[in-house]
Scaffold this motif. Structure first.
Motif, short mmCIF file in Angstrom:
data_model
loop_
_atom_site.label_atom_id
_atom_site.label_comp_id
_atom_site.label_asym_id
_atom_site.label_seq_id
_atom_site.Cartn_x
_atom_site.Cartn_y
_atom_site.Cartn_z
N GLY A 269 0.85 -1.19 0.00
CA GLY A 269 0.00 0.00 0.00
C GLY A 269 0.88 1.23 0.00
N ALA A 270 0.30 2.38 -0.40
CA ALA A 270 1.06 3.62 -0.50
C ALA A 270 2.34 3.37 -1.30
N LYS A 271 2.19 2.73 -2.44
CA LYS A 271 3.29 2.47 -3.35
C LYS A 271 4.15 1.26 -2.96
N ARG A 296 10.58 6.70 1.25
CA ARG A 296 9.76 7.72 1.94
C ARG A 296 8.45 7.11 2.40
N GLU A 297 7.84 6.33 1.51
CA GLU A 297 6.55 5.71 1.84
C GLU A 297 6.70 4.70 2.97
N ARG A 300 6.88 6.73 6.09
CA ARG A 300 5.58 7.39 6.32
C ARG A 300 4.54 6.38 6.80
N THR A 301 4.59 5.17 6.26
CA THR A 301 3.65 4.14 6.70
C THR A 301 3.89 3.78 8.16
N LEU A 305 1.42 8.09 8.47
CA LEU A 305 1.05 9.16 7.54
C LEU A 305 0.53 8.58 6.23
N ASP A 306 0.99 7.39 5.89
CA ASP A 306 0.42 6.65 4.76
C ASP A 306 -0.24 5.40 5.34
N LYS A 307 -1.24 4.90 4.65
CA LYS A 307 -1.94 3.72 5.17
C LYS A 307 -1.52 2.48 4.37
N THR A 309 -2.34 -1.10 2.93
CA THR A 309 -3.60 -1.75 2.59
C THR A 309 -3.61 -3.21 3.04
N SER A 324 -1.10 7.72 13.51
CA SER A 324 -0.53 9.07 13.47
C SER A 324 0.84 8.98 14.12
#
Lengths: 510, 338, 315
Positions: A269-271, A296-297, A300-301, A305-307, A309, A324
């Motif tokens: 997820g998120a790339k 980065r993803e 962030r995950t 900040l990114d979800k 899946t 968060s």
């Protein structure tokens, strides 16, 4: 007669911002028709140099000459009129424009009554697009609808269109998929006599295009080298100054039998395309990747900040779905973000207040923040990163970049989290600060903490990591352990070469 | 490189959007939506009130909406460049009391009054522009101060409602031309034409780029300071014109005449779909937004709703308009992405 | 050492820059003391403090919102509305203290609603609270059809305006109490730190585990509550709830906060600064009045002072 003056000459150019010197006494000669490379780590002063040459900022001292005449551009437009144009790394195309407007700004084609004619503008733009082989881009398309690669091409094409004498390309291939397009155009540009300044951290590209390179380190020009005479290792050494960094790799022998502090199972997820990794207690796991491979993803995950899946994230053996950064901190993941200014510091607060902010609740007694207790806590936190306690009372904005970074690392470590997520922690800091940061990271791991470390500098990974994972195409592509973490092998894996000696090493290690 | 080949390739692309594409873009933009909204509203109004389509009603509606429409047009320029201008209230009050306190009669007097109003707005705008673009003060703080100053000056000139605007201005400028065309409407038409010209100048393009991405604008060679200052100056002049038209309509002076314009201009701009974070929107949409606001008010209050509710109504419309604008943006962007 | 003196000098310069406006205030006050007849007296001082109490109280709440990087234009109309509600509750013979608590709760809720609209729907606070301004001034008018509601409850009047304690009048006490509470909340409590962090760098605040939306909503609630307290004081002063009592006060309040050195960009400011700003506006008004200048000219001067203060506090 003597030889004609260089196309562009910079002599002892210096630029400082307050207490920090971004560029010091940098000199440069650029001959007509030459492609000259500028090499250096992040924060070495490359972008400052670009900004000065292209008229965005003025140097504090030093002189520049263009074809022998004094060149002191006071704006981008002024530089462009003098024949110097730049393709910026951060891409200077406003999203709400059409391609044609972006190409011709600020002087668009005029029609009747001297008014801007969208038709004439589009027509002129179509010619530029055709000249630079961008026929697949419609002049009336909106910039926002273009892919990043197309935007980068436009940025480059625009600069080439205006660069009669000097073309500056700042990391022009960061988002490009087809570098041959660029190389062909650069060659035809230089054939017409334009000098090109090529800023890149990709050595392979630089070797293809350039003969001569200027190496910057900590804002100084450390060498001008003929690329055919220098090996990759020589150049790396010039860039990072290995002599100063020769303290070798992490000596601590880490026991692999400890428990996992952080585990990712097939996180998608998120790339991200199914990332699986684990970080043991007391282990430093490095992440190596070229720009945009999903690092980065990944971070962030982990901080929500990114979800994701699908897939599972376990912290200390317990499944966690970070919602968060606050939630991540509570779960035991502390994050040091990438952009110090934008994501890190509170410029109006003191350094002490900056450090203790995430734990402000814990260090307050009876609902009050006692200044003495706050300062004491901050001092304790800053010991670990060798931050001089006298800075604690200053506003953090008045500190140098290196000290700010130390304070931010202190903040991340002081949350009490057992796992640190460090995203390029030494970006743009001086060598001394780097040493302190390395020591702090190692000490943290020696105390049993675990670290996931992404770095854009391979030397940092070879030096710190117990294990190094290479991200390529948003999945873990290779894994190196211990002695096998070595620059040449990493470089090969970074670009997706799996059938080389590194492969066997990896298998031996796994 | 053959010129022929270049020409041929250059024309292989469309150099202007096709008619269907244009229509689609218009509908997706705030302008299209607000036009449709206005037509529907007017349709409902004409069903409910049979006099809706008479020349008299049209004249009345136009005269009512013109000051707000022009002021909203000015506010749009500042919002497009990512700013807020509170001085609109001050400039309208100031020009209004000046016209009531120093009436200049006859057509020549009207021209002189107009010039004075434009000059006052321009000077206030220049001050705002200087404070925001050169001293880099936040637009809310700077224009709050100039608004307070203008309000104070209005009170100095006229400390209570009173005075009379010159007859020529209050009668002839609120009348109709050839029996059907409201003269005040012609002023709005002039603003629209000027905007369409402006849109096709370096300033017009610069306005949008500065609002969307100041760094990109700077790196593209746009003089950001100049664009900002100009937006405040032209905006200020439009407030001056709005004050002039308001005076023509009310025929009297009131040192607080501009107060209600503060919120109404923002409501009109938001209704017109102009993005409050800059870079997207249209002056024309704001003008129609202003007309919609006044029409809505008329429909409600002609129906016997107490005028005390005006404030509540306007506040709710402002918040809803902004929410509505956000939803539309979201929708358009999502469709643009797929 | 060159490098070590650098931050020292920088912070000394910061100190001067931060306090230059206070120096100017002092100079102007001194001017009035010397040249305005009978200006230097205890009665003048207490009159100024009484006059400015309402703006001071509201400015304390507003400071939280502005340091968060937002703005609250609705405070004046919330004050009017609160005064009306308070008067109506008293009219229904609700005890003074209960009525006051209910009104303060209502004010906080109104602020929280603005905060939710700002943070959850991502509408600029300038516009949300401009809408709220209109809505609540409208409501204040419509509740009674613009009719003022007189207050006969002496407890209420004494508590919020007419009473005095230890020789000081109630409004001055309220200013002192609110300043103290505001000071501790903003400068001494964890919440205050989060306010600075949110306004200074919202992204970094989120990365540091701060719930920025919650911090902002709470700041708006504080502002709403101080606005309704000011409304109660206004009602007590005129012994009536009047729908236009608070009209236009928001401008004075924002002016006080800005003059007090708080940055509209967020992340910087102080409670004491805002109170000083409010008192300074009072001194200026009073002094100019004594010197015989009209209130209209005072407005012009106030505007000019805002520009000067903001330019000097620019960072």
């Amino acid at each position: 007669m003597s030889v004609s003056p260089p196309r562009l000459q910079a002599v002892a150019v210096t630029k400082s911002y307050g207490a920090t010197t971004a560029l010091e006494n940098v000199s440069l000669d650029l001959a007509a028709g030459e492609v000259h490379a500028v090499l250096g780590e992040n924060g070495a002063g490359k972008s400052t140099l670009v900004k000065i040459l292209s008229g965005v900022i003025a140097p504090n001292s030093g002189q520049m000459r263009l074809d022998g005449a004094v060149y002191a551009p006071h704006s981008i437009l002024h530089a462009r009129q003098a024949g110097v144009a730049t393709a910026f790394q951060e891409l200077s195309l406003a999203p709400n424009l059409t391609v044609a407007e972006a190409l011709l700004l600020p002087a668009m084609k005029r029609g009747a009554f001297g008014l801007v004619s969208p038709y004439q503008t589009a027509r002129a733009a179509a010619e530029i697009l055709h000249r630079y082989r961008l026929d697949d881009v419609s002049p009336i398309a909106g910039i926002a609808s273009l892919s990043l690669a197309h935007r980068q091409r436009l940025e480059i094409a625009r600069a080439m269109h205006y660069a009669e004498k000097v073309l500056i390309l700042d990391e022009p291939t960061a988002a490009l998929t087809d570098v041959e397009w660029l190389f062909d155009l650069v060659r035809s540009t230089t054939a017409a006599g334009t000098a090109v300044l090529y800023i890149s951290h990709r050595l392979a590209e630089v070797r293809t295009l350039c003969k001569q390179a200027t190496v910057l380190r900590n804002g100084r020009s450390v060498a001008s080298v003929g690329l055919s005479d220098a090996s990759d290792a020589d150049i790396f050494e010039l860039m990072v100054g290995r002599t100063e960094m020769a303290h070798g790799r992490r000596t601590h022998s880490f026991a692999r039998e400890t428990r996992s502090a952080l585990e990712l199972n097939n996180v998608t997820g998120a790339k991200l395309k199914g990332v699986t990794l684990d970080v043991k207690e007391g282990e430093i796991v490095g992440i190596a990747a070229l720009e945009g491979q999903g690092q980065r993803e990944l971070f962030r995950t982990l901080v929500g900040l990114d979800k994701a899946t699908s897939g599972q994230i376990l912290v200390g053996g317990k499944p966690v779905q970070p919602k968060s950064p606050r939630h991540a901190i509570a779960a035991g993941l502390s994050f040091l973000p990438e952009e110090r200014k934008v994501e890190g510091i509170f410029s109006t607060l003191s350094t002490a207040a900056n450090i203790v902010l995430p734990v402000i609740q814990n260090i307050s007694r009876t609902g009050f923040v006692w200044p003495a207790l706050e300062r004491h806590s901050a001092a304790r936190a800053s010991e670990g990163v060798e931050l001089n306690p006298r800075y604690l009372d200053f506003r953090i904005a008045d500190l140098s970049g290196g000290n700010q970074q130390k304070a931010l690392l202190a903040r991340a470590m002081f949350t009490g989290a057992r796992t640190l997520l460090l995203y390029d922690p030494t970006r743009g800091v001086d060598v001394g600060t780097k040493q302190a940061i390395y020591a702090a990271i190692q000490a943290f791991a020696d105390r049993g903490g675990s670290v996931l470390l992404y770095s854009s500098e391979l030397t940092e990974l070879t030096r710190l990591a117990d294990r190094c994972l290479v991200l390529y195409g948003a999945r873990i592509f290779e894994q190196f352990t211990g002695e096998a973490i070595e620059e040449r092998a990493l470089v090969a894996a970074l670009t997706g070469h799996s059938r080389d000696p590194a492969k066997s090493k990896r298998e031996a290690a796994a | 490189m053959s010129i022929l080949a270049t020409k041929a390739a250059a024309t292989s692309h469309r150099l202007a959007p096709s008619m269907p594409a244009r229509a689609k873009a218009l509908l997706a933009s705030g302008t299209g939506i607000i036009i449709v909204l206005y037509i529907i509203l007017y349709g409902l109004y004409s069903i409910w009130d049979p006099t809706a389509l008479t020349a008299d009603t049209v004249l009345n509606l136009t005269n009512n909406a013109v000051p707000l429409a022009i002021a909203a047009a000015g506010q749009t320029l500042i919002v497009l460049s990512r700013g807020f201008d509170l001085s609109v209230a001050g400039v309208i009050s100031l020009t209004n009391v000046i016209m009531a306190a120093y009436p200049l009669d006859g057509p020549l007097g009207a021209v002189e009054s107009l010039a004075i109003c434009l000059a006052i707005g321009g000077v206030v705008g220049l001050v705002n522009g200087f404070l925001v673009a050169v001293l880099r003060l936040q637009s809310i703080a700077a224009t709050l101060a100039t608004m307070i100053i203008c309000q104070g000056l209005s009170l100095v000139i006229l400390d209570a409602p009173g005075g009379t605007v010159a007859d020529f201005i209050s009668y002839d400028l609120t009348d109709v031309l050839f029996g059907v065309i409201p003269i005040s409407g012609l002023f709005v038409a002039a603003v629209v034409v000027l905007w369409m010209i402006c849109r096709r100048t370096a300033f017009g393009t610069g306005l949008y780029v500065v609002g969307a991405d100041e760094t990109a604008a700077h790196l593209s060679g746009i003089n950001v300071k100049r664009v900002r200052i100009l937006s405040f100056v032209i905006g200020g002049m439009l407030y001056g014109l709005a004050g002039f038209m308001l005076s023509a309509q009310t025929a009297t002076g009131n040192p607080n005449a501009g107060a209600s314009f503060l919120m109404l201009t923002f409501a009109a701009v938001a209704l017109g779909g102009t993005s409050l974070s800059g870079g997207r929107g249209s002056v024309i949409a704001s003008i129609i937004g202003a007309a919609t606001l006044m029409l809505l008010q008329k429909v409600l209050f002609a129906g016997g709703v107490s005028s005390f509710y005006t404030g509540i109504f306007q506040g709710v419309v402002l918040v809803l308009a902004v929410v509505f604008g956000n939803v539309v943006t979201h929708f358009v962007e999502r469709r643009g992405a797929t | 050492m060159k490098s070590s003196s650098m931050p020292m000098r920088a912070s000394a310069m910061n100190f001067f820059r931060d306090h230059i406006t206070y120096v100017i205030f002092l100079a102007i006050t001194l001017y009035f003391v010397l040249f305005a007849p009978h200006f230097a007296s205890v009665s003048t001082a207490s009159a100024v403090l009484r006059i400015t109490a309402i703006v001071s109280v509201m400015a304390i709440g507003m400071t939280f919102v502005i340091i968060c990087g937002e703005i609250d234009l609705s405070v004046g109309s919330v004050a009017s509305f609160s005064g009306m509600i308070g008067a109506l509750l008293l009219d229904q013979s609700v005890p003074a203290y209960v009525a006051a608590l209910l009104v303060l709760g209502a004010g906080a809720s109104i602020g929280a609603v603005s905060g939710v609209l700002v943070t959850k729907l991502r509408i600029p606070s300038f516009l949300v609270t401009l809408g709220m301004l209109s809505i609540f001034s409208g409501l204040a008018l419509t509740i009674t059809g613009t009719r003022p509601v007189s207050i006969v409850d002496d407890d209420f009047s004494n508590l919020f305006w007419n009473g005095s304690f230890l020789g000081m009048q109630a409004p001055i006490w309220w200013t002192i109490v609110l300043t103290a509470v505001g000071y501790y909340l903003l400068h001494q409590m964890p919440y205050g730190r989060r306010v600075y962090a949110t306004g200074g760098n919202a992204v970094a605040a989120r990365f540091s585990g701060v719930r920025t939306d919650g911090v902002k909503i709470f700041a708006f609630a504080i502002s709403g509550m101080t606005a309704s307290l000011a409304g109660l004081m206004l009602a007590a002063r005129s012994t009536a709830g009047n729908p236009s009592l608070g009209a236009g006060l928001e401008l004075d309040v924002i002016a006080a906060v800005i003059i007090g050195g708080t940055s509209l960009f967020g992340g910087y400011g102080s409670i004491v600064g805002s109170v000083v700003g409010a008192i300074f506006i009072g001194i200026l008004g009073f002094g100019l009045l004594v010197l015989g200048l009209s209130t209209s000219i005072q407005e012009v001067i106030k505007g000019a002072i805002i520009i000067i203060a903001v330019s000097l506090n620019r960072r």
